[in-house]
Write a protein that holds these residues in place. Sequence first.
Motif, PDB file in Angstrom:
ATOM      1  N   ALA A 146      46.069  57.361  38.924  1.00 24.73           N
ATOM      2  CA  ALA A 146      44.967  56.699  39.607  1.00 24.73           C
ATOM      3  C   ALA A 146      45.183  55.206  39.425  1.00 24.73           C
ATOM      4  O   ALA A 146      45.313  54.731  38.298  1.00 24.73           O
ATOM      5  N   VAL A 147      45.257  54.481  40.542  1.00 26.27           N
ATOM      6  CA  VAL A 147      45.437  53.034  40.485  1.00 26.27           C
ATOM      7  C   VAL A 147      44.351  52.361  41.309  1.00 26.27           C
ATOM      8  O   VAL A 147      43.844  52.935  42.278  1.00 26.27           O
ATOM      9  N   ILE A 148      43.991  51.158  40.906  1.00 27.70           N
ATOM     10  CA  ILE A 148      43.051  50.374  41.703  1.00 27.70           C
ATOM     11  C   ILE A 148      43.860  49.623  42.753  1.00 27.70           C
ATOM     12  O   ILE A 148      44.995  49.199  42.488  1.00 27.70           O
ATOM     13  N   ARG A 157      30.791  57.677  42.066  1.00 30.76           N
ATOM     14  CA  ARG A 157      29.799  57.459  41.010  1.00 30.76           C
ATOM     15  C   ARG A 157      29.708  55.990  40.617  1.00 30.76           C
ATOM     16  O   ARG A 157      28.618  55.446  40.432  1.00 30.76           O
ATOM     17  N   THR A 158      30.863  55.355  40.493  1.00 32.94           N
ATOM     18  CA  THR A 158      30.888  53.945  40.124  1.00 32.94           C
ATOM     19  C   THR A 158      30.258  53.086  41.216  1.00 32.94           C
ATOM     20  O   THR A 158      29.427  52.211  40.935  1.00 32.94           O
ATOM     21  N   SER A 159      30.635  53.331  42.458  1.00 32.47           N
ATOM     22  CA  SER A 159      30.118  52.539  43.578  1.00 32.47           C
ATOM     23  C   SER A 159      28.613  52.714  43.723  1.00 32.47           C
ATOM     24  O   SER A 159      27.886  51.740  43.963  1.00 32.47           O
ATOM     25  N   ARG A 160      28.145  53.926  43.581  1.00 34.91           N
ATOM     26  CA  ARG A 160      26.707  54.196  43.697  1.00 34.91           C
ATOM     27  C   ARG A 160      25.934  53.438  42.616  1.00 34.91           C
ATOM     28  O   ARG A 160      24.873  52.861  42.876  1.00 34.91           O
ATOM     29  N   ARG A 161      26.479  53.401  41.418  1.00 37.20           N
ATOM     30  CA  ARG A 161      25.826  52.722  40.295  1.00 37.20           C
ATOM     31  C   ARG A 161      25.876  51.195  40.450  1.00 37.20           C
ATOM     32  O   ARG A 161      24.927  50.505  40.098  1.00 37.20           O
ATOM     33  N   MET A 162      26.968  50.661  41.002  1.00 37.46           N
ATOM     34  CA  MET A 162      27.151  49.211  41.039  1.00 37.46           C
ATOM     35  C   MET A 162      26.629  48.549  42.320  1.00 37.46           C
ATOM     36  O   MET A 162      26.448  47.334  42.342  1.00 37.46           O
ATOM     37  N   ASP A 163      26.402  49.328  43.368  1.00 47.17           N
ATOM     38  CA  ASP A 163      26.002  48.734  44.647  1.00 47.17           C
ATOM     39  C   ASP A 163      25.060  49.683  45.373  1.00 47.17           C
ATOM     40  O   ASP A 163      25.471  50.762  45.813  1.00 47.17           O
ATOM     41  N   SER A 220      45.628  40.606  52.469  1.00 48.97           N
ATOM     42  CA  SER A 220      46.406  39.549  51.824  1.00 48.97           C
ATOM     43  C   SER A 220      45.585  38.342  51.404  1.00 48.97           C
ATOM     44  O   SER A 220      46.092  37.463  50.712  1.00 48.97           O
ATOM     45  N   ASP A 221      44.330  38.273  51.781  1.00 52.77           N
ATOM     46  CA  ASP A 221      43.476  37.134  51.466  1.00 52.77           C
ATOM     47  C   ASP A 221      43.216  37.080  49.957  1.00 52.77           C
ATOM     48  O   ASP A 221      42.811  38.073  49.350  1.00 52.77           O
ATOM     49  N   ASN A 222      43.437  35.920  49.359  1.00 45.96           N
ATOM     50  CA  ASN A 222      43.207  35.747  47.911  1.00 45.96           C
ATOM     51  C   ASN A 222      41.775  36.055  47.512  1.00 45.96           C
ATOM     52  O   ASN A 222      41.523  36.450  46.375  1.00 45.96           O
ATOM     53  N   GLU A 223      40.839  35.878  48.435  1.00 47.52           N
ATOM     54  CA  GLU A 223      39.436  36.178  48.146  1.00 47.52           C
ATOM     55  C   GLU A 223      39.250  37.639  47.718  1.00 47.52           C
ATOM     56  O   GLU A 223      38.381  37.949  46.919  1.00 47.52           O
ATOM     57  N   PHE A 224      40.078  38.520  48.256  1.00 51.64           N
ATOM     58  CA  PHE A 224      39.939  39.948  47.980  1.00 51.64           C
ATOM     59  C   PHE A 224      41.013  40.498  47.043  1.00 51.64           C
ATOM     60  O   PHE A 224      41.044  41.696  46.779  1.00 51.64           O
ATOM     61  N   ALA A 225      41.903  39.636  46.563  1.00 59.57           N
ATOM     62  CA  ALA A 225      43.006  40.087  45.712  1.00 59.57           C
ATOM     63  C   ALA A 225      42.493  40.598  44.370  1.00 59.57           C
ATOM     64  O   ALA A 225      41.587  40.020  43.761  1.00 59.57           O
ATOM     65  N   LEU A 226      43.081  41.689  43.917  1.00 63.15           N
ATOM     66  CA  LEU A 226      42.755  42.248  42.616  1.00 63.15           C
ATOM     67  C   LEU A 226      43.010  41.198  41.540  1.00 63.15           C
ATOM     68  O   LEU A 226      44.046  40.542  41.538  1.00 63.15           O
ATOM     69  N   GLY A 227      42.055  41.044  40.643  1.00 64.98           N
ATOM     70  CA  GLY A 227      42.198  40.055  39.577  1.00 64.98           C
ATOM     71  C   GLY A 227      41.229  40.329  38.442  1.00 64.98           C
ATOM     72  O   GLY A 227      40.547  41.365  38.419  1.00 64.98           O
ATOM     73  N   PRO A 228      41.130  39.410  37.496  1.00 64.87           N
ATOM     74  CA  PRO A 228      40.249  39.595  36.335  1.00 64.87           C
ATOM     75  C   PRO A 228      38.783  39.820  36.710  1.00 64.87           C
ATOM     76  O   PRO A 228      38.041  40.455  35.956  1.00 64.87           O
ATOM     77  N   GLN A 229      38.369  39.319  37.872  1.00 67.13           N
ATOM     78  CA  GLN A 229      36.991  39.520  38.322  1.00 67.13           C
ATOM     79  C   GLN A 229      36.688  40.998  38.585  1.00 67.13           C
ATOM     80  O   GLN A 229      35.530  41.391  38.702  1.00 67.13           O
ATOM     81  N   HIS A 230      37.721  41.824  38.626  1.00 66.41           N
ATOM     82  CA  HIS A 230      37.534  43.261  38.860  1.00 66.41           C
ATOM     83  C   HIS A 230      37.633  44.079  37.573  1.00 66.41           C
ATOM     84  O   HIS A 230      37.622  45.314  37.636  1.00 66.41           O
ATOM     85  N   ASP A 231      37.721  43.425  36.437  1.00 63.21           N
ATOM     86  CA  ASP A 231      37.884  44.151  35.178  1.00 63.21           C
ATOM     87  C   ASP A 231      36.751  45.135  34.910  1.00 63.21           C
ATOM     88  O   ASP A 231      36.990  46.257  34.466  1.00 63.21           O
ATOM     89  N   SER A 232      35.506  44.731  35.176  1.00 68.29           N
ATOM     90  CA  SER A 232      34.385  45.650  34.914  1.00 68.29           C
ATOM     91  C   SER A 232      34.428  46.839  35.869  1.00 68.29           C
ATOM     92  O   SER A 232      34.097  47.962  35.484  1.00 68.29           O
ATOM     93  N   LEU A 233      34.855  46.615  37.097  1.00 68.38           N
ATOM     94  CA  LEU A 233      35.005  47.700  38.071  1.00 68.38           C
ATOM     95  C   LEU A 233      36.108  48.661  37.636  1.00 68.38           C
ATOM     96  O   LEU A 233      35.930  49.883  37.662  1.00 68.38           O
ATOM     97  N   ARG A 234      37.242  48.105  37.217  1.00 70.18           N
ATOM     98  CA  ARG A 234      38.349  48.926  36.718  1.00 70.18           C
ATOM     99  C   ARG A 234      37.897  49.798  35.548  1.00 70.18           C
ATOM    100  O   ARG A 234      38.181  50.985  35.501  1.00 70.18           O
ATOM    101  N   LYS A 235      37.178  49.170  34.604  1.00 66.45           N
ATOM    102  CA  LYS A 235      36.712  49.898  33.423  1.00 66.45           C
ATOM    103  C   LYS A 235      35.744  51.006  33.826  1.00 66.45           C
ATOM    104  O   LYS A 235      35.827  52.128  33.322  1.00 66.45           O
ATOM    105  N   ALA A 236      34.838  50.699  34.738  1.00 63.30           N
ATOM    106  CA  ALA A 236      33.843  51.688  35.162  1.00 63.30           C
ATOM    107  C   ALA A 236      34.507  52.898  35.822  1.00 63.30           C
ATOM    108  O   ALA A 236      34.140  54.049  35.535  1.00 63.30           O
TER     109      ALA A 236
END
Length: 159
Positions: free
Chosen positions: A30-32, A78-84, A131-147
């Motif tokens: 499973a990869v993000i 489950r994660t998406s329902r809880r976060m949004d 390809s837009d940097n605005e949507f690129a996977l990064g540290p801002q997604h750490d909580s999502l990855r963990k969830a």
Amino acid sequence: MADDWRTDRIGSALRGENPTVLRRLDAGFAVIGDAQFLPGYSVLLVDDRKVERLSDLPRPKRLAFLSDMDRLGEAVERTSRRMDGAFRRVNLEILGNADGFLHAHVWPRFAWEPAELVRMPVWLYPRDNWSDNEFALGPQHDSLRKAIGDELDHLRSAG
């Protein structure tokens, strides 16, 4: 080089070098997703890079892959329902038109998506979204990855 894992996503996952891996599952990884314009987008990679299509797998491994796809889909749901609160559903797709190895896309869908796209396939989103940097996977997604990872763990233990 830091991006070498992108040229061999499965091999790098097997070597423990793919930074997008959330969890090792029964028949794959499973990869993000690299692009997070739909937060939680994830992919299930088969664990054998020679496998091109679902029918290449012996039936027990095929069923394990489909079970992993179901588990990842439920974890994203489950994660998406809880976060949004605008979460609507999860779309699961096995396509294989661009990459020559078996993989499954897990797309969360939301009510806040543009009206002209909310009921359409994700592939109709503008190409720049991938390809837009605005949507690129990064540290801002750490909580999502963990969830998502935590949900995968919970679903495995719940059996």
